[in-house]
Design a protein around this motif. Structure first.
Motif, PDB file in Angstrom:
ATOM      1  N   VAL A 191       0.851  -1.193   0.000  1.00 35.44           N
ATOM      2  CA  VAL A 191       0.000   0.000   0.000  1.00 35.44           C
ATOM      3  C   VAL A 191       0.878   1.231   0.000  1.00 35.44           C
ATOM      4  N   VAL A 192       2.188   0.998   0.078  1.00 30.99           N
ATOM      5  CA  VAL A 192       3.158   2.075  -0.023  1.00 30.99           C
ATOM      6  C   VAL A 192       4.260   1.657  -0.995  1.00 30.99           C
ATOM      7  N   LEU A 193       4.925   2.651  -1.562  1.00 24.88           N
ATOM      8  CA  LEU A 193       6.148   2.435  -2.324  1.00 24.88           C
ATOM      9  C   LEU A 193       7.303   2.929  -1.462  1.00 24.88           C
ATOM     10  N   VAL A 194       8.359   2.139  -1.376  1.00 25.71           N
ATOM     11  CA  VAL A 194       9.482   2.438  -0.488  1.00 25.71           C
ATOM     12  C   VAL A 194      10.651   2.942  -1.306  1.00 25.71           C
ATOM     13  N   VAL A 195      11.154   4.122  -0.953  1.00 23.00           N
ATOM     14  CA  VAL A 195      12.285   4.731  -1.673  1.00 23.00           C
ATOM     15  C   VAL A 195      13.452   4.891  -0.702  1.00 23.00           C
ATOM     16  N   PRO A 196      14.453   4.005  -0.760  1.00 28.41           N
ATOM     17  CA  PRO A 196      15.599   4.119   0.158  1.00 28.41           C
ATOM     18  C   PRO A 196      16.401   5.388  -0.110  1.00 28.41           C
ATOM     19  N   MET A 197      16.954   5.956   0.941  1.00 27.12           N
ATOM     20  CA  MET A 197      17.840   7.111   0.807  1.00 27.12           C
ATOM     21  C   MET A 197      19.269   6.759   1.187  1.00 27.12           C
ATOM     22  N   THR A 198      19.493   5.495   1.557  1.00 27.43           N
ATOM     23  CA  THR A 198      20.845   5.008   1.815  1.00 27.43           C
ATOM     24  C   THR A 198      21.004   3.663   1.133  1.00 27.43           C
ATOM     25  N   LEU A 199      22.204   3.348   0.685  1.00 31.37           N
ATOM     26  CA  LEU A 199      22.460   2.093  -0.016  1.00 31.37           C
ATOM     27  C   LEU A 199      22.283   0.886   0.897  1.00 31.37           C
ATOM     28  N   SER A 200      22.466   1.075   2.182  1.00 33.40           N
ATOM     29  CA  SER A 200      22.403  -0.047   3.118  1.00 33.40           C
ATOM     30  C   SER A 200      21.004  -0.273   3.699  1.00 33.40           C
ATOM     31  N   TYR A 201      20.018   0.532   3.272  1.00 33.63           N
ATOM     32  CA  TYR A 201      18.703   0.468   3.894  1.00 33.63           C
ATOM     33  C   TYR A 201      18.036  -0.891   3.677  1.00 33.63           C
ATOM     34  N   SER A 202      17.417  -1.412   4.737  1.00 36.21           N
ATOM     35  CA  SER A 202      16.624  -2.640   4.655  1.00 36.21           C
ATOM     36  C   SER A 202      15.278  -2.397   5.311  1.00 36.21           C
ATOM     37  N   TYR A 203      14.218  -2.588   4.546  1.00 42.11           N
ATOM     38  CA  TYR A 203      12.861  -2.419   5.085  1.00 42.11           C
ATOM     39  C   TYR A 203      12.559  -3.498   6.110  1.00 42.11           C
ATOM     40  N   LEU A 204      13.079  -4.701   5.884  1.00 37.39           N
ATOM     41  CA  LEU A 204      12.852  -5.788   6.831  1.00 37.39           C
ATOM     42  C   LEU A 204      13.489  -5.500   8.176  1.00 37.39           C
ATOM     43  N   ALA A 205      14.666  -4.892   8.149  1.00 33.40           N
ATOM     44  CA  ALA A 205      15.386  -4.635   9.398  1.00 33.40           C
ATOM     45  C   ALA A 205      14.926  -3.371  10.089  1.00 33.40           C
ATOM     46  N   ALA A 206      14.227  -2.486   9.358  1.00 31.17           N
ATOM     47  CA  ALA A 206      13.823  -1.204   9.937  1.00 31.17           C
ATOM     48  C   ALA A 206      12.807  -1.415  11.037  1.00 31.17           C
ATOM     49  N   GLY A 207      12.991  -0.733  12.140  1.00 28.67           N
ATOM     50  CA  GLY A 207      12.051  -0.837  13.243  1.00 28.67           C
ATOM     51  C   GLY A 207      10.919   0.152  13.155  1.00 28.67           C
ATOM     52  N   GLY A 208      11.036   1.143  12.285  1.00 31.26           N
ATOM     53  CA  GLY A 208      10.010   2.169  12.151  1.00 31.26           C
ATOM     54  C   GLY A 208      10.115   2.811  10.798  1.00 31.26           C
ATOM     55  N   ASP A 246      16.124   7.421   6.477  1.00 34.35           N
ATOM     56  CA  ASP A 246      16.752   6.393   5.656  1.00 34.35           C
ATOM     57  C   ASP A 246      15.907   6.033   4.444  1.00 34.35           C
ATOM     58  N   ALA A 247      14.630   6.400   4.447  1.00 33.90           N
ATOM     59  CA  ALA A 247      13.761   6.044   3.324  1.00 33.90           C
ATOM     60  C   ALA A 247      12.552   6.963   3.299  1.00 33.90           C
ATOM     61  N   LEU A 248      11.942   7.071   2.123  1.00 29.28           N
ATOM     62  CA  LEU A 248      10.657   7.736   1.956  1.00 29.28           C
ATOM     63  C   LEU A 248       9.612   6.674   1.652  1.00 29.28           C
ATOM     64  N   PHE A 249       8.399   6.901   2.137  1.00 29.02           N
ATOM     65  CA  PHE A 249       7.299   5.980   1.878  1.00 29.02           C
ATOM     66  C   PHE A 249       6.186   6.756   1.177  1.00 29.02           C
ATOM     67  N   ILE A 250       5.859   6.334  -0.037  1.00 32.59           N
ATOM     68  CA  ILE A 250       4.874   7.032  -0.849  1.00 32.59           C
ATOM     69  C   ILE A 250       3.646   6.148  -0.981  1.00 32.59           C
ATOM     70  N   GLY A 251       2.501   6.662  -0.586  1.00 32.33           N
ATOM     71  CA  GLY A 251       1.283   5.879  -0.670  1.00 32.33           C
ATOM     72  C   GLY A 251       1.004   5.424  -2.094  1.00 32.33           C
ATOM     73  N   LEU A 252       0.699   4.151  -2.286  1.00 31.24           N
ATOM     74  CA  LEU A 252       0.427   3.626  -3.622  1.00 31.24           C
ATOM     75  C   LEU A 252      -0.758   4.348  -4.251  1.00 31.24           C
ATOM     76  N   GLY A 253      -1.738   4.709  -3.445  1.00 28.09           N
ATOM     77  CA  GLY A 253      -2.880   5.441  -3.965  1.00 28.09           C
ATOM     78  C   GLY A 253      -2.503   6.785  -4.545  1.00 28.09           C
ATOM     79  N   ASP A 254      -1.430   7.398  -4.038  1.00 28.53           N
ATOM     80  CA  ASP A 254      -0.970   8.670  -4.585  1.00 28.53           C
ATOM     81  C   ASP A 254      -0.528   8.523  -6.035  1.00 28.53           C
ATOM     82  N   ALA A 255      -0.053   7.333  -6.390  1.00 26.01           N
ATOM     83  CA  ALA A 255       0.337   7.083  -7.780  1.00 26.01           C
ATOM     84  C   ALA A 255      -0.845   6.601  -8.611  1.00 26.01           C
ATOM     85  N   VAL A 256      -1.709   5.769  -8.014  1.00 20.15           N
ATOM     86  CA  VAL A 256      -2.792   5.140  -8.771  1.00 20.15           C
ATOM     87  C   VAL A 256      -3.892   6.136  -9.128  1.00 20.15           C
ATOM     88  N   ILE A 257      -4.319   6.957  -8.177  1.00 20.73           N
ATOM     89  CA  ILE A 257      -5.521   7.776  -8.386  1.00 20.73           C
ATOM     90  C   ILE A 257      -5.349   8.783  -9.517  1.00 20.73           C
TER      91      ILE A 257
END
Length: 340
Positions: A191-208, A246-257
């Motif tokens: 429901v979101v698109l994830v845009v890392p801002m660091t090469l080492s970023y991991s969404y799985l490891a992120a706590g928030g 470390d990342a931006l999160f863009i709502g998928l609906g922001d792209a779809v609508i």
């Protein structure tokens, strides 16, 4: 990677994700139309838009209730199921086109089913950021194409206008869209698109989450916890800027609508098509696409300053403005452009 490069890379990746969804939707218009995927009998009826908004409001209320009563797992399963369904719609059209010279139609259909199930499995067991983004592009393109062939010009314009107003109210007024953003971020679903801002970023490891452009708005989140009002605060610095994330999160609906208008313009306007291999495109659709990207760039500039903003007023406004300019450039009257 210096700070300027990080920001430019994040903005560039966000634009590419939006363009991938738009181009995917335009590529799917013809096959979806030929397969009878249109969801309504009369796509020119603006009541369809009001009914859709009503369904969306009910779904939002049910999701908020589910988060309140710790039914997050149910929402996750339902949304993964929707991902599999929309992915199957897409793969059922694309896979046979690619493999039909080599295998039978039955095998091609089986491969499409396997591919859609693989999307669901990856989301359930390994929802890393690139898995989320890949599934989001497939879902976003499929959903935008389905709505694009189901909403004529006037219904599409009504839909985008109503949702832009609702978006502003839900972010700046009631703020319940921010509560919804809080609930969905930990589900790790597209429901979101994830845009890392660091090469080492991991969404799985992120706590928030670090920064959210939610379908309904953008909210700053950095190692924070929810207040009673559902807003997030940065424990270290309440007005942290983009470089603290470390990342931006863009709502998928922001792209779809806004892409619904792009697809609708390409599907329903009888004007000279632009010669672009593999996709349906005309000047009004191109204008809507470019207008959406212009709105996105303004939105990202505002969000990278570290403030929460509603996304759809800028994105839908850009899409509508660009569409109308493209329609005029193609020789259409305003009355024809708005479906009257």
């Amino acid at each position: 990677m210096n700070d300027r490069t990080r920001i430019l890379a994040a903005v560039g990746m966000t634009v590419l994700l939006f363009l991938a969804i738009q181009l995917g939707a335009l590529a799917l218009l013809e096959p979806f139309t030929e397969s009878g995927r249109q969801a309504v009998e009369d796509p020119e009826n603006p009541i369809n838009s009001i009914l859709y908004v009503g369904v969306m409001l009910v779904a939002t209320g049910l999701m908020l209730a589910a988060f309140r009563y710790d039914l997050d797992w149910l929402i996750r399963l339902l949304l993964v199921g929707v991902s599999v369904m929309i992915s199957w719609y897409v793969f059922a059209e694309l896979v046979p086109t690619v493999v039909s010279p080599f295998v039978s139609d039955g095998v091609a259909s089986g491969l499409a089913i396997v591919a859609s199930l693989a999307v669901g499995a990856a989301l359930l067991w390994y929802p890393e950021w690139y898995v989320i983004d890949g599934a989001g592009v497939v879902m976003g393109a499929g959903a935008a194409a389905l709505f694009g062939i189901s909403f004529g010009l006037l219904p599409a314009l009504v839909l985008l206008s109503v949702l832009a107003v609702y978006d502003a109210i839900s972010v700046y007024g009631t703020e319940h869209m921010l509560d919804l953003a809080e609930g969905v971020m930990d589900l790790k679903i597209p429901v979101v698109l994830v845009v890392p801002m660091t090469l080492s970023y991991s969404y799985l490891a992120a706590g928030g989450t670090d920064d959210v452009l939610e379908n309904g708005g953008a909210e700053t989140v950095a190692d924070g916890e929810a207040t009673d009002g559902g807003a997030f605060e940065n424990e270290a610095e309440p007005d942290a800027g983009a470089l603290d994330r470390d990342a931006l999160f863009i709502g998928l609906g922001d792209a779809v609508i806004p892409t619904i208008l792009v697809a609708s313009a390409a599907a329903f306007l009888d004007v000279d098509a632009l010669s672009v291999p593999g996709i349906a495109l005309n000047l009004p659709a191109l204008g809507a696409s470019l207008g959406t990207i212009a709105g996105l760039l303004v939105l990202m500039y505002m969000v990278l300053e570290g403030r929460a903003h509603a996304g759809l007023p800028l994105l839908n406004g850009g899409a509508i403005g660009g569409y109308l300019l493209g329609a005029l450039a193609s020789g259409l009257s305003i009355a024809t452009a708005i479906g009257l």
